[in-house]
Design an enzyme around this catalytic site. Structure first.
Site, mmCIF file in Angstrom:
data_model
loop_
_atom_site.group_PDB
_atom_site.id
_atom_site.type_symbol
_atom_site.label_atom_id
_atom_site.label_comp_id
_atom_site.label_asym_id
_atom_site.label_seq_id
_atom_site.Cartn_x
_atom_site.Cartn_y
_atom_site.Cartn_z
ATOM 1 N N ASP A 14 0.779 -1.245 0.000
ATOM 2 C CA ASP A 14 0.000 0.000 0.000
ATOM 3 C C ASP A 14 0.813 1.300 0.000
ATOM 4 O O ASP A 14 0.429 2.271 0.647
ATOM 5 C CB ASP A 14 -0.975 0.009 1.185
ATOM 6 C CG ASP A 14 -1.885 -1.208 1.210
ATOM 7 O OD1 ASP A 14 -1.967 -1.913 0.185
ATOM 8 O OD2 ASP A 14 -2.510 -1.462 2.250
ATOM 9 N N LYS A 76 -6.797 -4.809 -3.357
ATOM 10 C CA LYS A 76 -7.488 -5.362 -2.200
ATOM 11 C C LYS A 76 -8.420 -4.322 -1.598
ATOM 12 O O LYS A 76 -8.237 -3.125 -1.801
ATOM 13 C CB LYS A 76 -6.508 -5.881 -1.148
ATOM 14 C CG LYS A 76 -5.615 -4.828 -0.507
ATOM 15 C CD LYS A 76 -4.581 -5.486 0.390
ATOM 16 C CE LYS A 76 -3.715 -4.475 1.103
ATOM 17 N NZ LYS A 76 -4.339 -3.809 2.232
ATOM 18 N N CYS A 108 -2.497 -2.415 7.978
ATOM 19 C CA CYS A 108 -2.291 -3.305 6.832
ATOM 20 C C CYS A 108 -1.058 -4.200 6.981
ATOM 21 O O CYS A 108 -1.123 -5.402 6.719
ATOM 22 C CB CYS A 108 -2.217 -2.495 5.538
ATOM 23 S SG CYS A 108 -3.776 -1.635 5.185
#
Length: 125
Positions: A14, A76, A108
């Site tokens: 991310d 995701k 995350c």
């Protein structure tokens, strides 16, 4: 428990356009992540990345994105990459060691690391 290039993968979690500016020292974080991707690639370690809700948070930051082929990036909508089931098509997903780098460590990265450990993987952050 040493990292072995033949048994590991690097997963960039991310590092996205709209999230990274909110991270302290974000330029250094991105520079270090890109360096780590290049090192892994030179060692023959598969590299993959994930993007949390790319429509809202943007895609992987360009210095990292330009180093990866399209099929090495998974999308995701859950915090954990394991829960999101986005790892299976990515390079190196079947390797027993996973090196994690990214942002949102408290969510995350943490949830991904814990669930990878539950699956029996060796995890390095």
């Amino acid at each position: 428990m040493l990292i072995d290039a033949d048994r590991s993968m690097l997963l960039v979690v991310d590092l996205q356009e709209r999230m990274v500016p909110a991270i302290p020292d974000h330029d250094e974080v991105v520079t270090n992540a890109a360096w780590l991707v290049r090192v892994a690639q030179k060692l023959g370690v598969p590299v993959a990345a994930t993007e949390q809700y790319a429509k809202g948070l943007g895609t992987t930051v360009q210095p990292v994105r330009m180093l990866l082929p399209d099929d090495a990036i998974g999308g995701k909508t859950q915090f954990s990459c394991v829960a999101a089931q986005c790892l299976a098509p990515l390079p190196g997903h079947d390797r027993p060691q996973v090196v994690l780098v990214g942002v949102e460590t408290h969510v995350c990265l943490l949830q991904t690391a814990l669930e990878l450990l539950e699956e029996g993987k060796e995890v390095y952050v």
